[in-house]
Design an enzyme around this catalytic site. Structure first.
Site, PDB file in Angstrom:
ATOM      1  N   ASP A  18      23.715 -17.032 -15.989  1.00  0.00           N
ATOM      2  CA  ASP A  18      22.216 -17.248 -15.520  1.00  0.00           C
ATOM      3  C   ASP A  18      21.392 -18.356 -16.541  1.00  0.00           C
ATOM      4  OD1 ASP A  18      20.184 -16.923 -13.793  1.00  0.00           O
ATOM      5  OD2 ASP A  18      19.326 -15.077 -14.840  1.00  0.00           O
ATOM      6  N   GLY A  19      20.590 -19.038 -15.723  1.00  0.00           N
ATOM      7  CA  GLY A  19      19.737 -19.820 -16.463  1.00  0.00           C
ATOM      8  C   GLY A  19      20.244 -21.533 -16.217  1.00  0.00           C
ATOM      9  N   HIS A  23      23.625 -26.810 -12.435  1.00  0.00           N
ATOM     10  CA  HIS A  23      24.747 -25.690 -11.938  1.00  0.00           C
ATOM     11  C   HIS A  23      26.048 -26.700 -12.488  1.00  0.00           C
ATOM     12  CE1 HIS A  23      22.119 -23.198  -9.994  1.00  0.00           C
ATOM     13  NE2 HIS A  23      21.710 -23.969  -8.970  1.00  0.00           N
ATOM     14  N   ARG A  54      18.601 -16.322  -0.075  1.00  0.00           N
ATOM     15  CA  ARG A  54      17.184 -16.686  -0.342  1.00  0.00           C
ATOM     16  C   ARG A  54      16.953 -18.040  -1.062  1.00  0.00           C
ATOM     17  NH1 ARG A  54      14.319 -12.047  -3.119  1.00  0.00           N
ATOM     18  NH2 ARG A  54      12.558 -13.123  -2.073  1.00  0.00           N
ATOM     19  N   LEU A  68      45.281 -14.985 -17.807  1.00  0.00           N
ATOM     20  CA  LEU A  68      44.124 -14.388 -17.902  1.00  0.00           C
ATOM     21  C   LEU A  68      43.829 -14.279 -16.232  1.00  0.00           C
ATOM     22  CD1 LEU A  68      41.086 -14.265 -18.690  1.00  0.00           C
ATOM     23  CD2 LEU A  68      40.768 -16.624 -18.168  1.00  0.00           C
ATOM     24  N   ARG A 117      18.919  -7.511 -16.744  1.00  0.00           N
ATOM     25  CA  ARG A 117      19.087  -6.919 -15.329  1.00  0.00           C
ATOM     26  C   ARG A 117      20.425  -7.078 -14.645  1.00  0.00           C
ATOM     27  NH1 ARG A 117      14.581 -10.065 -14.314  1.00  0.00           N
ATOM     28  NH2 ARG A 117      15.338 -11.909 -13.201  1.00  0.00           N
ATOM     29  N   LEU A 118      20.873  -6.323 -13.743  1.00  0.00           N
ATOM     30  CA  LEU A 118      22.346  -6.478 -13.210  1.00  0.00           C
ATOM     31  C   LEU A 118      22.101  -7.466 -12.121  1.00  0.00           C
ATOM     32  CD1 LEU A 118      23.994  -2.926 -14.040  1.00  0.00           C
ATOM     33  CD2 LEU A 118      24.227  -5.297 -15.186  1.00  0.00           C
TER      34      LEU A 118
HETATM   35  C1  IPE Z   1      22.148 -13.531 -10.749  1.00  0.00           C
HETATM   36  O1  IPE Z   1      21.277 -14.289 -11.092  1.00  0.00           O
HETATM   37  C2  IPE Z   1      23.332 -14.218  -9.696  1.00  0.00           C
HETATM   38  C3  IPE Z   1      23.961 -15.196 -10.754  1.00  0.00           C
HETATM   39  C4  IPE Z   1      23.954 -15.327 -12.115  1.00  0.00           C
HETATM   40  C5  IPE Z   1      25.002 -15.778  -9.975  1.00  0.00           C
HETATM   41  P1  IPE Z   1      19.917 -14.529 -10.348  1.00  0.00           P
HETATM   42  O2  IPE Z   1      19.164 -15.641 -11.323  1.00  0.00           O
HETATM   43  O3  IPE Z   1      19.902 -14.792  -9.130  1.00  0.00           O
HETATM   44  O4  IPE Z   1      19.274 -13.308 -10.537  1.00  0.00           O
HETATM   45  P2  IPE Z   1      17.594 -12.772 -10.513  1.00  0.00           P
HETATM   46  O5  IPE Z   1      17.225 -13.220  -9.047  1.00  0.00           O
HETATM   47  O6  IPE Z   1      16.986 -13.335 -11.531  1.00  0.00           O
HETATM   48  O7  IPE Z   1      17.446 -11.298 -10.386  1.00  0.00           O
HETATM   49  C1  IPE Z   2      22.562 -19.180 -12.113  1.00  0.00           C
HETATM   50  O1  IPE Z   2      21.421 -20.002 -12.420  1.00  0.00           O
HETATM   51  C2  IPE Z   2      23.444 -19.670 -11.171  1.00  0.00           C
HETATM   52  C3  IPE Z   2      23.272 -19.200  -9.873  1.00  0.00           C
HETATM   53  C4  IPE Z   2      22.363 -18.196  -9.563  1.00  0.00           C
HETATM   54  C5  IPE Z   2      23.662 -19.979  -8.648  1.00  0.00           C
HETATM   55  P1  IPE Z   2      20.042 -19.739 -11.924  1.00  0.00           P
HETATM   56  O2  IPE Z   2      20.042 -20.941 -10.826  1.00  0.00           O
HETATM   57  O3  IPE Z   2      19.584 -18.353 -11.457  1.00  0.00           O
HETATM   58  O4  IPE Z   2      19.055 -20.392 -13.002  1.00  0.00           O
HETATM   59  P2  IPE Z   2      17.719 -20.186 -13.284  1.00  0.00           P
HETATM   60  O5  IPE Z   2      17.720 -18.543 -13.347  1.00  0.00           O
HETATM   61  O6  IPE Z   2      16.745 -20.605 -11.962  1.00  0.00           O
HETATM   62  O7  IPE Z   2      17.386 -20.670 -14.655  1.00  0.00           O
HETATM   63 MG    MG Z   3      18.421 -17.062 -12.443  1.00  0.00          MG
END
Ligand code: IPE
Ligand code: IPE
Ligand code: MG
Length: 267
Positions: A29-30, A46, A80, A141, A204-205
């Site tokens: 994430d991030g 990404h 979404r 792996l 969170r998961l």
């Molecule tokens: C969860 O991350 C999915 C991935 C990292 C691929 P999100 O960024 O979509 O999760 P929420 O919306 O913050 O819960």
């Molecule tokens: C995780 O990064 C990758 C995907 C969910 C595809 P995000 O796109 O959720 O990055 P943030 O949470 O908006 O920073």
């Molecule tokens: Mg995110």
């Protein structure tokens, strides 16, 4: 099922975990925040995230990790996020697979996917199927990418499959147990993660591996996924190991952690 050692209470179950995680799951994430904080389009985040995955995969191969399961796209992301971002993600996924296929094959990695691939563009599915097919016999792996994946729908599908088996008379309801349910998850060969990491400070998961992570140790890293270096992974692994060592310290007569207990299937 994993049995705790006979002389331990229920907390003795911790000894059933290997001291270094054999199966690691990551919620990557991030990426978006990484890009936005630099005034860059989210797609750049990404792209950088895909590079982080490449480095981490090499590191896990070198360190002998058995399975690395990474959340690349949730069903919620797929439904979404703005269509332009989903299109960018699809393009980058295909690029990642095509650019990294040879390296993954050379490293002996076995690539697998979980999630609803039937909704993905055909050219992406083809790239997925190609690398899956070409790496199927590898015993290094296991790199498992969760794409358009949602744990609740995975469980609903398993429940439906079991219901169909009951309706057709193949199975009695009382024969449904954990093993039978797990056999209907997207990848029945998947080992439960020992360690589940989430980056970007979120705790969170987000619908990831709700069944499989029942006993995983959780590690939340504050850094954004593109900044998650192999050193950060080592920190997560050290934190996992320290949790076991802390348990060991309770028994001052037993300072050296005992070997993990394995079940009949050698897990
Ligand atoms: C969860 O991350 C999915 C991935 C990292 C691929 P999100 O960024 O979509 O999760 P929420 O919306 O913050 O819960
Ligand atoms: C995780 O990064 C990758 C995907 C969910 C595809 P995000 O796109 O959720 O990055 P943030 O949470 O908006 O920073
Ligand atoms: Mg995110």
């Amino acid at each position: 099922m994993i049995e705790p050692p006979a002389d331990e209470g229920s907390s003795g179950e911790q000894h059933a975990r290997p001291l270094t995680p054999e199966s690691i799951a990551v919620i990557m994430d991030g990426n978006g925040r990484w890009a936005e904080s630099r005034g860059l389009p989210r797609a750049r985040g990404h792209e950088e995230g895909a590079e982080t995955l490449r480095r981490l995969t090499r590191h896990c191969v070198a360190r002998g990790v058995r399975e690395l399961t990474c959340y690349a796209l949730s069903t919620e992301n797929f439904r979404r996020r703005p269509p332009a971002e989903v299109a960018d993600l699809m393009r980058l996924l295909q690029l990642y697979l095509d650019r990294n296929r040879e390296e993954l094959l050379e490293l002996g990695v076995r690539v697998r996917f979980i999630g609803h691939r039937e909704e993905l563009p055909p050219e992406v599915r083809e790239s997925m199927e190609r690398v899956e097919r070409e790496s199927a016999a590898h015993d290094g792996l296991v790199l498992r990418l969760a794409i358009n994946y949602g744990s609740r729908s995975e469980l609903v599908e398993a429940a439906r499959a079991l219901a169909r088996a009951v309706r057709s008379g193949e199975l009695a309801p009382e024969e449904i147990d954990e093993e039978r349910l797990a056999a209907h998850l997207h990848d029945p060969t998947m080992a439960d993660p020992d360690l589940l990491i989430r980056t970007a400070g979120e705790e969170r998961l987000s619908n990831f591996l709700l069944w499989q992570a029942s006993y995983s140790e959780l590690h939340f890293a504050p850094c954004l996924w593109p900044d998650f270096t192999p050193e950060r992974l080592e920190e997560a692994i050290a934190s996992y190991a320290a949790r076991l060592r802390k348990y060991g310290a309770v028994r001052s007569s037993d300072p050296v952690p005992r070997p993990p207990v394995v079940d009949a299937e050698g897990r």
